[in-house]
Design an enzyme around this catalytic site. Structure first.
Site, PDB file in Angstrom:
ATOM      1  N   HIS A 141      85.839  35.178  24.717  1.00  0.00           N
ATOM      2  CA  HIS A 141      85.083  34.823  25.917  1.00  0.00           C
ATOM      3  C   HIS A 141      84.398  33.473  25.744  1.00  0.00           C
ATOM      4  O   HIS A 141      83.782  33.206  24.715  1.00  0.00           O
ATOM      5  CB  HIS A 141      84.036  35.883  26.245  1.00  0.00           C
ATOM      6  CG  HIS A 141      83.173  35.516  27.410  1.00  0.00           C
ATOM      7  ND1 HIS A 141      83.689  35.319  28.675  1.00  0.00           N
ATOM      8  CD2 HIS A 141      81.837  35.251  27.498  1.00  0.00           C
ATOM      9  CE1 HIS A 141      82.711  34.971  29.497  1.00  0.00           C
ATOM     10  NE2 HIS A 141      81.585  34.922  28.804  1.00  0.00           N
ATOM     11  N   ASP A 185      76.407  31.006  31.870  1.00  0.00           N
ATOM     12  CA  ASP A 185      77.726  31.641  31.905  1.00  0.00           C
ATOM     13  C   ASP A 185      78.068  32.019  33.338  1.00  0.00           C
ATOM     14  O   ASP A 185      77.374  32.828  33.953  1.00  0.00           O
ATOM     15  CB  ASP A 185      77.717  32.885  31.017  1.00  0.00           C
ATOM     16  CG  ASP A 185      79.091  33.494  30.800  1.00  0.00           C
ATOM     17  OD1 ASP A 185      80.047  33.055  31.458  1.00  0.00           O
ATOM     18  OD2 ASP A 185      79.201  34.413  29.968  1.00  0.00           O
ATOM     19  N   CYS A 228      87.273  33.167  32.778  1.00  0.00           N
ATOM     20  CA  CYS A 228      86.122  32.532  32.131  1.00  0.00           C
ATOM     21  C   CYS A 228      86.368  31.093  31.700  1.00  0.00           C
ATOM     22  O   CYS A 228      85.503  30.232  31.867  1.00  0.00           O
ATOM     23  CB  CYS A 228      85.635  33.375  30.955  1.00  0.00           C
ATOM     24  SG  CYS A 228      86.708  33.427  29.500  1.00  0.00           S
TER      25      CYS A 228
END
Length: 279
Positions: A116, A133, A77
């Site tokens: 995250h 995202d 991520c």
């Protein structure tokens, strides 16, 4: 994300070539949606650096070399969303870096730390910020950005999502991204709109990559999205979920050679030499 006048100019042409985006370059909702989906379908999610015992670099030049020019690797991520944020800013989108608690399967949100990275994208002339995202490695991930609006269902490239509020102890509202799966709404991650800085992710990235208790440091976790399916390699299990009817097929990879072959053939990833995938 960065207002530094000394920052090098982001190579949008190379990035768009990597993700196969030939659409518009206006900082509007259509471009934001299209670029996010193209990124997700072009660059796989993978944790091979962490599996090899090191934290991947979040320097933009290194990310361009690995995810854009290299073409046979992906990232997790912090890598994906750092690259995506730079691309959005080059398009004229204002980006705020967010940090979320992955609460999928959690009994209590507070039991999960903020690990995250997600993005809040603000478009010129649009009063609504968007949750964007490209780095959430799960079947419940967003395929397209959604406006930061509570209790409204959004359909993003075949998936169903909504944002809801949850009780929180801080001064900012707690938002929860939910995905509709198996006939129910499932919480994916919780966040506030508190801005984070690149220096914060250097610490989080190092912890997630090198902590021996981190799942990313213990087994391969790789996913690839195509228009037809979602592919996942979790340890020695290769799972394919069809987009049209949700059909799931799973098989166990019998050894290291088969795992490397699956990465190359199914995910377009060349595993680093000397890395042991299955332990």
């Amino acid at each position: 994300m960065s207002d530094s006048a000394s920052a090098p100019r982001f190579d949008l042409d190379a990035y768009f070539g990597r993700i196969g985006w030939a659409g518009g370059r206006r900082p509007d909702a259509a471009t934001l949606r299209g670029v996010q989906l193209a990124h997700l379908r072009a660059i796989p999610f993978e944790n091979l650096d962490a599996l090899g015992g090191r934290a991947p670099s979040l320097d933009l030049a290194d990310l361009m070399a690995k995810l854009v020019h290299g073409r046979r690797r992906g990232g997790y991520c912090y890598e994906h969303n750092t690259l995506f944020a730079a691309a959005l800013e080059a398009l004229g989108v204002r980006v705020t870096l967010l940090t979320a608690r992955v609460v999928l399967g959690a009994d209590r949100f507070a039991d999960r730390p903020r690990t995250h990275m997600a993005l809040l994208a603000e478009l010129p002339g649009d009063p609504r910020p968007y949750l964007a995202d490209v780095g959430f490695g799960a079947l419940g991930s967003l395929l397209e950005p959604v406006p930061l609006i509570a209790d409204t269902e959004f359909h993003d490239a075949g998936r169903r999502h909504r944002l809801v509020h949850a009780p929180g102890r801080g001064p900012l509202e707690t938002w929860v991204l939910q995905a509709h799966r198996a006939g129910d709404w499932q919480a994916q991650y919780a966040f506030t709109v508190e801005p984070f800085e690149p220096s914060d992710y250097e610490v989080i990235n190092w912890h997630v990559a090198t902590n021996p208790r981190s799942p990313f440091a213990r087994r391969p976790y790789v996913q690839r999205l195509t228009p037809d399916a979602h592919l996942l390699l979790d340890g020695d299990r290769l799972t394919v979920t069809r987009t049209d009817d949700g059909t799931v097929t799973e098989r166990k990879l019998p050894g290291e050679t088969e795992a490397r072959r699956a990465l190359a053939e199914e995910f377009g990833i060349d595993a680093p030499e000397g890395l042991t995938l299955l332990r």
